[in-house]
Design a protein around this motif. Structure first.
Motif, mmCIF file in Angstrom:
data_model
loop_
_atom_site.group_PDB
_atom_site.id
_atom_site.type_symbol
_atom_site.label_atom_id
_atom_site.label_comp_id
_atom_site.label_asym_id
_atom_site.label_seq_id
_atom_site.Cartn_x
_atom_site.Cartn_y
_atom_site.Cartn_z
ATOM 1 N N ASP A 41 0.828 -1.210 0.000
ATOM 2 C CA ASP A 41 0.000 0.000 0.000
ATOM 3 C C ASP A 41 0.866 1.266 0.000
ATOM 4 O O ASP A 41 2.066 1.216 0.317
ATOM 5 C CB ASP A 41 -1.005 0.008 1.149
ATOM 6 N N THR A 42 0.243 2.377 -0.361
ATOM 7 C CA THR A 42 1.024 3.597 -0.600
ATOM 8 C C THR A 42 0.496 4.826 0.122
ATOM 9 O O THR A 42 0.931 5.941 -0.168
ATOM 10 C CB THR A 42 1.071 3.894 -2.116
ATOM 11 N N ALA A 43 -0.456 4.640 1.044
ATOM 12 C CA ALA A 43 -0.986 5.732 1.872
ATOM 13 C C ALA A 43 -1.762 6.766 1.053
ATOM 14 O O ALA A 43 -1.998 6.604 -0.141
ATOM 15 C CB ALA A 43 0.114 6.384 2.692
ATOM 16 N N GLN A 44 -2.150 7.844 1.723
ATOM 17 C CA GLN A 44 -3.070 8.828 1.143
ATOM 18 C C GLN A 44 -2.333 9.845 0.260
ATOM 19 O O GLN A 44 -1.194 10.225 0.537
ATOM 20 C CB GLN A 44 -3.837 9.557 2.258
ATOM 21 N N PRO A 45 -2.998 10.327 -0.798
ATOM 22 C CA PRO A 45 -2.382 11.296 -1.710
ATOM 23 C C PRO A 45 -1.918 12.581 -1.026
ATOM 24 O O PRO A 45 -0.953 13.200 -1.478
ATOM 25 C CB PRO A 45 -3.491 11.587 -2.729
ATOM 26 N N HIS A 46 -2.590 12.989 0.048
ATOM 27 C CA HIS A 46 -2.178 14.207 0.760
ATOM 28 C C HIS A 46 -0.755 14.111 1.299
ATOM 29 O O HIS A 46 -0.130 15.138 1.591
ATOM 30 C CB HIS A 46 -3.131 14.493 1.926
ATOM 31 N N TYR A 109 -11.311 15.124 1.182
ATOM 32 C CA TYR A 109 -10.762 15.983 2.228
ATOM 33 C C TYR A 109 -9.773 15.221 3.108
ATOM 34 O O TYR A 109 -8.663 15.702 3.373
ATOM 35 C CB TYR A 109 -11.888 16.549 3.090
ATOM 36 N N ILE A 110 -10.152 14.029 3.578
ATOM 37 C CA ILE A 110 -9.311 13.281 4.525
ATOM 38 C C ILE A 110 -8.086 12.681 3.837
ATOM 39 O O ILE A 110 -6.970 12.761 4.356
ATOM 40 C CB ILE A 110 -10.122 12.159 5.196
ATOM 41 N N TRP A 111 -8.293 12.091 2.649
ATOM 42 C CA TRP A 111 -7.224 11.333 2.011
ATOM 43 C C TRP A 111 -6.630 12.024 0.787
ATOM 44 O O TRP A 111 -5.423 11.988 0.562
ATOM 45 C CB TRP A 111 -7.737 9.961 1.564
ATOM 46 N N GLY A 112 -7.501 12.614 -0.045
ATOM 47 C CA GLY A 112 -7.078 13.107 -1.342
ATOM 48 C C GLY A 112 -7.525 12.132 -2.420
ATOM 49 O O GLY A 112 -7.998 11.029 -2.138
ATOM 50 N N LYS A 113 -7.378 12.520 -3.672
ATOM 51 C CA LYS A 113 -7.890 11.733 -4.787
ATOM 52 C C LYS A 113 -6.785 10.914 -5.444
ATOM 53 O O LYS A 113 -5.710 11.419 -5.745
ATOM 54 C CB LYS A 113 -8.532 12.654 -5.825
ATOM 55 N N THR A 114 -7.070 9.638 -5.674
ATOM 56 C CA THR A 114 -6.112 8.744 -6.319
ATOM 57 C C THR A 114 -5.983 9.057 -7.808
ATOM 58 O O THR A 114 -6.974 9.348 -8.482
ATOM 59 C CB THR A 114 -6.566 7.275 -6.151
ATOM 60 N N THR A 115 -4.770 8.990 -8.325
ATOM 61 C CA THR A 115 -4.514 9.176 -9.754
ATOM 62 C C THR A 115 -4.592 7.825 -10.459
ATOM 63 O O THR A 115 -3.945 6.864 -10.036
ATOM 64 C CB THR A 115 -3.114 9.784 -9.980
ATOM 65 N N PRO A 116 -5.379 7.706 -11.533
ATOM 66 C CA PRO A 116 -5.464 6.433 -12.261
ATOM 67 C C PRO A 116 -4.103 6.006 -12.811
ATOM 68 O O PRO A 116 -3.254 6.835 -13.122
ATOM 69 C CB PRO A 116 -6.434 6.748 -13.407
ATOM 70 N N LEU A 117 -3.911 4.704 -12.920
ATOM 71 C CA LEU A 117 -2.680 4.167 -13.510
ATOM 72 C C LEU A 117 -2.910 2.730 -13.922
ATOM 73 O O LEU A 117 -3.879 2.090 -13.489
ATOM 74 C CB LEU A 117 -1.510 4.253 -12.529
#
Length: 273
Positions: A41-46, A109-117
Motif C-alpha cells: 500500500d502507498t498511503a493517502q495522496p495528501h 478531504y481526509i485522504w485526497g484523490k487517487t490518480t489512475p494508472l
C-alpha cells in the motif's frame, strides 16, 4: 498538520504511520509497510511528498495494493512515474485503478484523490526477501480486497480486513457476509503478526481476527433473526441497542455509519436467498 511516524515490526518490516489535516490532529491515519524492495500500500495522496521520499530512500521496486481505496492506492501513480516501480493488484483493482472512480467530498478531504494508472496482476506466489508471499482474495470491505501472507514468518498484511475487534461503523458498500467468509479464511492460516493498515497487532493477530469474526457473526445472526420477525432496519437498530457515531455519520454524508452494518447484513441475506 502532517503526521509521519516510523515503526519496526517482526522480520525487519518497517511501518510508516501517516496522517494529514488542515489543522489539528488528523481525523484518520493509515500505515504503509516496507521490507526488501517491497511496499504494501502507498498511503493517502495528501502525503505524497513523504511517501515518495520513503520509496526513494528504501529503493522500492514493487508495490502490492490490498485494494483500490484512496488511502491505500493514493501514491502508487506518482511512485511509478518517478521511479518506474511495478504496481500489482487484484484483477478488480486493476480495473478500478485504470479508469479511476468517483469519491465523496469527505474522502477527498481526509485522504485526497487517487490518480489512475495501469497496474499488473500478481502471481499466485510472490518471491520476496522474507520468503514466499501469498496473495489471498478477501472481499467484503471491497470487492478487490486482498491480504498478503508470509507463511515462513507468520505475518499477514491485512489491509482493511481487520480494523478492530469490534466495529463502530461500516461503509455503505461493504458486505458483512463476505467479510465473515474472508475472516474465516484468514483465521485458518498460521500467523501471529497482523499488520493492519490502520491498527497493527504484532502479537496474537489470529486471536484478534477471531474476535472480529465472532463480533460480525453475532451481529449477523441477531439482525437476521429480527428481520425474519418482520422488523425494519431502523427498528432492528433500536432493538439491538446499537449506537451511532453521529459526527462520523454526518461528516461522511451517511456513507459511514453503524446503520449501514444492519443494511449490509440484510442485503447479503436477501441476495443469497
Amino acid at each position: 498538520m502532517r503526521l509521519l511516524k516510523k515503526y519496526e515490526f517482526n522480520g525487519g518490516i518497517k511501518g510508516f504511520k501517516l496522517g494529514w489535516s488542515v489543522a489539528g490532529p488528523p481525523l484518520m491515519t493509515v500505515y504503509c509497510y516496507l521490507f526488501g524492495n517491497v511496499m504494501i500500500d502507498t498511503a493517502q495522496p495528501h502525503m505524497a511528498k513523504e511517501v515518495v521520499d520513503i520509496a526513494r530512500e528504501n529503493k522500492i521496486g514493487q508495490i502490492f495494493l490490498t485494494h483500490h481505496h484512496e488511502d491505500h492506492s493514493g501514491n502508487a501513480a506518482v511512485i511509478q512515474k518517478k521511479f518506474g516501480t511495478k504496481v500489482f493488484g487484484h484483477e478488480q483493482c486493476i480495473i478500478k485503478m485504470k479508469h479511476g472512480y468517483p469519491i465523496l467530498p469527505y474522502q477527498k478531504y481526509i485522504w485526497g484523490k487517487t490518480t489512475p494508472l495501469d497496474i499488473l496482476p500478481f502471481s499466485e506466489k510472490i518471491e520476496t526477501s522474507l520468503g514466499t508471499m501469498i496473495p489471498i482474495h478477501t472481499p467484503g470491505h471491497s470487492r478487490d480486497h486482498t491480504v498478503f501472507f508470509l507463511p515462513e514468518k507468520g505475518i499477514i498484511f491485512s489491509g482493511d480486513l481487520y480494523l478492530g475487534d469490534r466495529i463502530r461503523f461500516f461503509r455503505a458498500d461493504e458486505d458483512i457476509g463476505f467479510q465473515i467468509d474472508s475472516l474465516k479464511k484468514v483465521a485458518n492460516l498460521d500467523f501471529d503478526t497482523l499488520l493492519c493498515a490502520h491498527n497493527p497487532r504484532e502479537k496474537n493477530g489470529k486471536g484478534h481476527v477471531r474476535l472480529k469474526l465472532e463480533f460480525l457473526e453475532e451481529l449477523y445472526e441477531r439482525v437476521i433473526a429480527l428481520w425474519k420477525q418482520g422488523l425494519f432496519e431502523k427498528e432492528i437498530f433500536r432493538k439491538l441497542r446499537l449506537k451511532e457515531d453521529y459526527f462520523t455519520k454526518y461528516f461522511c454524508f451517511g456513507n459511514v455509519s453503524m446503520l449501514n452494518g444492519v443494511r449490509s447484513v440484510i442485503r447479503h441475506h436477501e441476495n443469497r436467498a
